[in-house]
Design an enzyme around this catalytic site. Structure first.
Site, PDB file in Angstrom:
ATOM      1  CB  VAL A  72      14.686  52.366 155.610  1.00  0.00           C
ATOM      2  CG1 VAL A  72      16.086  52.978 155.668  1.00  0.00           C
ATOM      3  CG2 VAL A  72      14.641  51.131 156.502  1.00  0.00           C
ATOM      4  CB  ALA A 117      12.108  56.942 151.946  1.00  0.00           C
ATOM      5  CE  LYS A 118      11.784  50.647 146.840  1.00  0.00           C
ATOM      6  NZ  LYS A 118      11.863  51.328 145.546  1.00  0.00           N
ATOM      7  N   GLY A 119      10.033  51.276 151.803  1.00  0.00           N
ATOM      8  CA  GLY A 119       9.329  50.608 152.897  1.00  0.00           C
ATOM      9  C   GLY A 119       8.617  49.371 152.414  1.00  0.00           C
ATOM     10  CG  ASP A 158       8.934  48.903 144.993  1.00  0.00           C
ATOM     11  OD1 ASP A 158       9.702  49.825 144.750  1.00  0.00           O
ATOM     12  OD2 ASP A 158       9.297  47.708 144.986  1.00  0.00           O
TER      13      ASP A 158
END
Lengths: 432, 111
Positions: A72, A117-119, A158
């Site tokens: 995202v 962002a992150k995923g 992460d």
């Protein structure tokens, strides 16, 4: 009509509501107070891109399994999207969406030219072999294809991802570009092993940033850190580094809590000795040079500074009234909930909010990206000095903004972040 | 001196939690108070995965895995040709030529 991100979050069932609610409330509070342009508010309340990929990977038994991955991208008005990749079974679009939004604020407050962002991939890594992990990671990278890139969207480690995973992403990405592009693209990920383009000082960066903030606060308040007492919740990477870095100031660590229990010693606990003990025993439980205490007694410890560096929602309506400190410096993400925040203000306890205080990690990631981009390799001293400048600059901005708007520091930090984004939108306008 | 150990949440309940605790190696020892209605999304003490082999054993490191593979290769290197990959290799009593066996009706691979 497309729902705003905050609406999407609050529509979720109770069990899925979490720390992101605090962030959404803070966003709304700061937006109201600074009178954020309603059009810009609309933009920021929604993510830019939400990529969901379903991809196959070959298992060790020769069978194929399908996986679902997410990326995202919330906002890139300040620079390329930046944020971690997490592997765990509960990863879903809502969680990733919330954390991507958080990254936008974090980068903006730190004053680095990145967006948020992150995923992640929804699966349990403990059920897969080393080889399977590699194939899953490589296929995910391939599936994301043009949606990531060194000047577009830069992933980082992460939950359940580490420098090895980053090295696989790097290698897969480089294999998909022309040979001439390869050495110009190693900044596709940060958090790499030092030998593969990682930065010096990344391991201690978050703890170091927290200590720079505390140092500046002490200077502002004319408070002597020599013989000051402090307590830490969490003795992982952030907590242990913060403790070790406060030692040279002559400050005294009087209580520590981690996932194995809590200990206290009013005469002081040596952070270096405790770090060696924790490395061997995997926790502070049983440390011989301190008394065991329970959770409540830990929170009641009299100290000058409290550094929550463990997990979310620890300073709450139950625990905030117990605190007997002058300053809370948030090393963890979201350690204080809305109620806890209100109580700290009532008690006149100073607060260095998480998006300011633990920004050291993402700042040094930016330095890694910058070194790769410029084909440079900085010494640790240079990394530390640049980090100090960035952190102190952010600290001063938050302090001045809080005074200008006569508000708390957390709201002040959000106003700093939102103002910098608003400024860019106002200057550039909206195409066409 | 022992630290006070608080009540530890049972793992099976935690697995229902949509947060990251379900895949944390510290879960069984973690004493932090947690609220099931507020699943943890970020924790500085999160301890990540250990990759497993298909037999469910831990892979200690890639280097160890490669060392084991090399040892197996060395043991097999006394056989040449098809015998090296034949599952019947060690029990086989058929005569073998020095240059290795390259055509054999008895050859059988793992499949």
């Amino acid at each position: 009509m497309e729902l705003a991100i905050a609406d999407k979050i609050t529509q979720k069932p109770a069990i899925k509501r979490n720390v992101y609610e605090n962030v959404t409330q803070q966003f709304n509070k700061a937006s109201d107070l600074m009178d954020l342009d309603p059009d810009i508010r609309k933009i920021l309340a929604t993510t830019t891109n939400e990529i969901i990929v379903h991809f196959p990977a070959i298992m060790d038994n020769g069978r194929i399994e399908m996986f679902t991955g997410y990326r995202v991208q919330h906002n890139n008005v300040l620079g390329p999207y930046k944020g971690g990749l997490r592997y765990h079974p509960a990863v879903d679009i809502d969680e990733v969406r919330a954390l991507a939004t958080w990254m936008t604020w974090k980068c903006a407050i730190a004053g680095i030219p990145f967006g948020g962002a992150k995923g992640g991939i929804a699966f349990d890594p403990s059920k897969h072999s080393f080889g399977e992990m590699e194939r899953i990671t490589r296929r995910f990278t391939y599936a994301l294809n043009g949606n990531i890139g060194p000047e577009y969207d830069i992933p980082a480690p992460d939950v359940n991802t580490n420098s090895q995973i980053m090295a696989w992403i790097l290698d897969t990405y480089l294999s998909s570009v022309t040979p001439q592009e390869r050495n110009r693209s190693i900044h596709i990920v940060t958090g790499k092993p030092i030998a593969s383009g990682g930065s010096q000082g990344r391991d201690k960066a978050t703890g170091q940033g927290t200590v720079f903030c505390i140092e500046q606060w002490a200077k502002d308040k004319n408070f002597d850190l020599n013989n000051a007492t402090y307590m830490i919740q969490g003795f992982g990477n952030v907590g242990s580094w913060a403790a070790k870095l406060l030692k040279p100031f002559g400050s005294k660590l009087v209580a520590v809590e981690d996932h194995t229990g809590a200990i206290s010693n009013p005469e002081g606990i040596d952070p270096d000795k405790l770090a060696i003990y924790v490395k061997e025993r995997k926790g502070v439980h049983g440390y011989p040079a301190a008394e065991p205490v329970d959770h409540e007694s830990f929170f009641k410890t009299k100290a000058d500074i409290f550094i929550p560096a463990a997990l979310e929602n620890q300073i709450t309506a139950e625990t905030a009234p117990l605190l007997n400190v002058k300053l809370v410096a948030e090393g963890a993400n979201g350690p204080t909930d809305i109620e806890g925040d209100g109580i700290l203000q009532e008690k006149n306890i100073d607060l260095l909010p998480d998006i300011l205080c633990n920004g050291g990690g993402v700042i040094v990631s930016y330095f890694e990206w910058l070194q790769n981009k410029r084909s440079e390799s900085w010494e640790l001293e240079e990394v530390d000095e640049r980090l100090r400048k960035k952190v102190i600059n952010a600290y001063k901005k938050v302090k001045n903004t809080s005074q200008e708007f006569n508000t708390d520091w957390r709201t002040g930090a959000y106003i700093v972040a939102l103002s910098s984004i608003q400024e860019v939108y106002r200057t550039r306008g909206i195409f066409p | 001196m022992d630290a006070v150990v608080r009540k530890i949440a049972p793992k099976k309940e935690e697995n229902k939690n949509p947060g990251i605790c379900a895949s944390c190696k510290n879960l069984n020892f973690c004493t932090y108070p947690r609220n099931q209605s507020r699943p943890i999304m970020q924790c500085e003490e999160f301890l990540g995965f250990e990759p497993r082999t298909k037999q469910g054993k831990k892979v200690v490191s890639l280097r160890l895995y490669q060392a084991k593979t090399r040892k197996k290769e060395k043991e097999l290197s006394q056989y040449k040709g098809l015998c090296r990959y034949c599952v019947n290799c060690e029990q086989c009593t058929l005569p073998r030529s020095e240059g290795g066996v390259w055509i054999c009706d008895e050859y059988m691979d793992e499949e």
